[in-house]
Motif scaffolding. Structure first.
Motif, PDB file in Angstrom:
ATOM      1  N   TYR A 145       0.833  -1.213   0.000  1.00  0.00           N
ATOM      2  CA  TYR A 145       0.000   0.000   0.000  1.00  0.00           C
ATOM      3  C   TYR A 145       0.862   1.256   0.000  1.00  0.00           C
ATOM      4  O   TYR A 145       0.637   2.185  -0.793  1.00  0.00           O
ATOM      5  CB  TYR A 145      -0.926  -0.014   1.218  1.00  0.00           C
ATOM      6  N   ALA A 146       1.859   1.283   0.897  1.00  0.00           N
ATOM      7  CA  ALA A 146       2.708   2.477   1.002  1.00  0.00           C
ATOM      8  C   ALA A 146       3.553   2.682  -0.250  1.00  0.00           C
ATOM      9  O   ALA A 146       3.810   3.817  -0.659  1.00  0.00           O
ATOM     10  CB  ALA A 146       3.605   2.368   2.236  1.00  0.00           C
ATOM     11  N   THR A 147       3.990   1.572  -0.880  1.00  0.00           N
ATOM     12  CA  THR A 147       4.793   1.680  -2.101  1.00  0.00           C
ATOM     13  C   THR A 147       3.974   2.267  -3.235  1.00  0.00           C
ATOM     14  O   THR A 147       4.446   3.121  -3.995  1.00  0.00           O
ATOM     15  CB  THR A 147       5.335   0.295  -2.507  1.00  0.00           C
ATOM     16  N   ILE A 148       2.728   1.813  -3.367  1.00  0.00           N
ATOM     17  CA  ILE A 148       1.864   2.311  -4.434  1.00  0.00           C
ATOM     18  C   ILE A 148       1.496   3.779  -4.202  1.00  0.00           C
ATOM     19  O   ILE A 148       1.496   4.588  -5.139  1.00  0.00           O
ATOM     20  CB  ILE A 148       0.595   1.445  -4.535  1.00  0.00           C
ATOM     21  N   ARG A 149       1.230   4.139  -2.976  1.00  0.00           N
ATOM     22  CA  ARG A 149       0.770   5.494  -2.691  1.00  0.00           C
ATOM     23  C   ARG A 149       1.916   6.498  -2.656  1.00  0.00           C
ATOM     24  O   ARG A 149       1.750   7.642  -3.065  1.00  0.00           O
ATOM     25  CB  ARG A 149       0.026   5.512  -1.351  1.00  0.00           C
ATOM     26  N   PHE A 150       3.087   6.066  -2.177  1.00  0.00           N
ATOM     27  CA  PHE A 150       4.195   7.005  -2.001  1.00  0.00           C
ATOM     28  C   PHE A 150       5.385   6.609  -2.883  1.00  0.00           C
ATOM     29  O   PHE A 150       5.307   6.652  -4.088  1.00  0.00           O
ATOM     30  CB  PHE A 150       4.601   7.075  -0.523  1.00  0.00           C
TER      31      PHE A 150
ATOM     32  N   VAL B  38       1.579   7.495   7.890  1.00  0.00           N
ATOM     33  CA  VAL B  38       1.043   7.926   6.595  1.00  0.00           C
ATOM     34  C   VAL B  38       0.705   9.414   6.607  1.00  0.00           C
ATOM     35  O   VAL B  38       0.902  10.112   5.601  1.00  0.00           O
ATOM     36  CB  VAL B  38      -0.187   7.078   6.217  1.00  0.00           C
TER      37      VAL B  38
ATOM     38  N   ASP C 200       2.365  11.730   3.885  1.00  0.00           N
ATOM     39  CA  ASP C 200       1.524  12.442   2.942  1.00  0.00           C
ATOM     40  C   ASP C 200       1.892  13.922   2.902  1.00  0.00           C
ATOM     41  O   ASP C 200       1.983  14.533   1.825  1.00  0.00           O
ATOM     42  CB  ASP C 200       0.057  12.273   3.329  1.00  0.00           C
TER      43      ASP C 200
ATOM     44  N   ARG D 197       5.294  14.273   1.179  1.00  0.00           N
ATOM     45  CA  ARG D 197       5.189  14.167  -0.277  1.00  0.00           C
ATOM     46  C   ARG D 197       4.734  15.484  -0.893  1.00  0.00           C
ATOM     47  O   ARG D 197       5.290  15.938  -1.911  1.00  0.00           O
ATOM     48  CB  ARG D 197       4.210  13.047  -0.644  1.00  0.00           C
TER      49      ARG D 197
END
Length: 411
Positions: free
Chosen positions: A247-252, A302, A306, A309
């Motif tokens: 999840y974290a790899t896809i989002r960030f 997260v 976020d 980022r």
């Protein structure tokens, strides 16, 4: 204007401190080990009821007579010499009270049914002691029980009676039909399951009366099953970490994702350090607390990631540490308030509960503090280390965030 703290200066110290605590936990693992609960070791699962016997049965004759209980009534299985090999059934509907059931059972030749208490009690609640042979003889009596109204026996009194026997007690049923599930780990000194079972029953009978304790059901958890549960628990935790990483790899970004996983592993090791040195019982409840912290910790991480980022895209600087410090400062209040409000509930459970719920609260409290700390200092410290040579080459062109740029750095 918000003051921007130099959080990055504390990253090396926090990393050393965390490594020292984790090393202390590893030493504790080899010195003291983990106090595994009965969910992860071979043992006994037994359901008992505590109430005075209401009827006693015996048999004088040459045949073999056994008692069977069903959801609809009692049955007497008659066989052997001088008998016609039959089953006589006495339903609860036709014999609504204990006295009615005793009168009906006495109609069988040679069977003696004696009411000793609660003659007007509902016969539908009849239960027997599964640890005693169901065959009726003239030498000993077979006892029948019903739940006792307004019983003074509760889960606290049962726990007090079994204190020191490494058992876990759980209340089943309701006030009108109470029973207790007892889970006991198999100690090294016990030669058999029967001895373990007898030791528990004898202790309860000493406390509540020799004729007042009945075993409803008994199961045994073998070493293979307990080992399988331990392996499944490890797999469950690993799969949880893997899904969070995806999840974290896809989002960030991969370094953000890896930093969040390092923070979760850190929290897990901190909680195990607490578990090993305090020797609190590691059970499925403890595992639930650890998995709960995974959720809280990644949520706090997260929020920071976020903001990090977004600030990476908008702030006009090539110093990644400045972006990191601003991002943590902007989310600090939210992180602390979320942790503190959740701690209120955990501390309330810690103060006002007992048993496995209190253990859950203890581990949860340690995990909440560790989760807040790791989100700010461990995860962010790893990301700063990975991007120590970052110069903003991947930053998208956009208008600088003037509000952020006017913040004053705290010296």
């Amino acid at each position: 204007m918000k003051t921007v703290k130099k959080f990055n200066k504390a990253f090396p110290v926090c990393a050393i401190l965390s490594c020292a605590v984790i090393l202390f936990g590893i030493i504790g693992f080899f010195v003291r080990g983990i106090n595994f609960g009965i969910d992860f070791v071979p043992g006994l699962v037994e359901e008992v009821r505590i109430a005075p016997a209401v009827m006693e049965l015996s048999y004088k004759g040459s045949a073999t007579v056994s008692v069977e209980t069903t959801n609809t009534g009692l049955s007497l299985v008659i066989s052997g010499t001088g008998a016609e090999n039959e089953t006589r059934t006495f339903t609860y509907g036709q014999n609504p009270t204990i006295q009615d059931m005793a009168n009906a059972l006495s109609t069988v030749e040679g069977v003696i049914a004696k009411v000793v208490a609660s003659a007007n009690a509902d016969s539908y609640g009849i239960y027997t002691d599964s640890a005693v042979s169901a065959r009726l003889t003239s030498d000993s009596v077979y006892r029948l029980y019903v739940p006792e109204e307004n019983s003074s026996v509760n889960i606290d009194s049962v726990r007090a009676a079994l204190e020191g026997k490494n058992v876990e007690v759980k209340a089943l049923g309701d006030k009108s039909n109470p029973s207790f599930q007892i889970r006991a780990a198999m100690p090294e000194t016990e030669a058999s399951v029967k001895e373990l079972q007898d030791s528990i029953v004898v202790t309860l009978r000493e406390k509540f009366g020799a004729d007042n304790v009945a075993t409803v059901k008994t199961d045994f958890v073998g070493s293979q099953m307990s080992s399988s549960l331990a392996v499944k628990s490890i797999v469950l935790a690993f799969v949880t970490l893997l899904l969070i990483w995806l999840y974290a790899t896809i989002r960030f970004h991969w370094d953000f994702a890896l930093g969040s996983i390092i923070a979760l592993v850190h929290d897990c090791l901190i909680m195990f350090t607490f578990i090993t040195w305090t020797q609190i019982e590691f059970s499925t409840t403890t595992l639930a607390a650890i998995l709960t912290i995974f959720g809280y910790s990644i949520n706090a991480t997260v929020v920071i990631l976020d903001r990090l980022r977004e600030n990476t895209k908008t702030l006009d600087t090539k110093n990644f540490s400045d972006i990191l410090n601003i991002s943590i400062s902007e989310t600090m209040t939210r992180s602390i308030i979320t942790t503190v409000t959740t701690l209120f509930a955990a501390i309330a459970l810690l103060v006002f509960t007992k048993g496995s719920i209190k253990t859950f609260a203890e581990v949860l409290t340690v995990g909440l503090v560790s989760g807040c700390y790791s989100s700010i200092f461990i995860s962010s410290g790893f990301i700063e280390f990975v991007r120590r040579n970052w110069n903003g080459e991947n930053k998208k062109k956009s208008e600088p965030n003037k509000n952020v740029l006017t913040m004053t750095d705290a010296q």
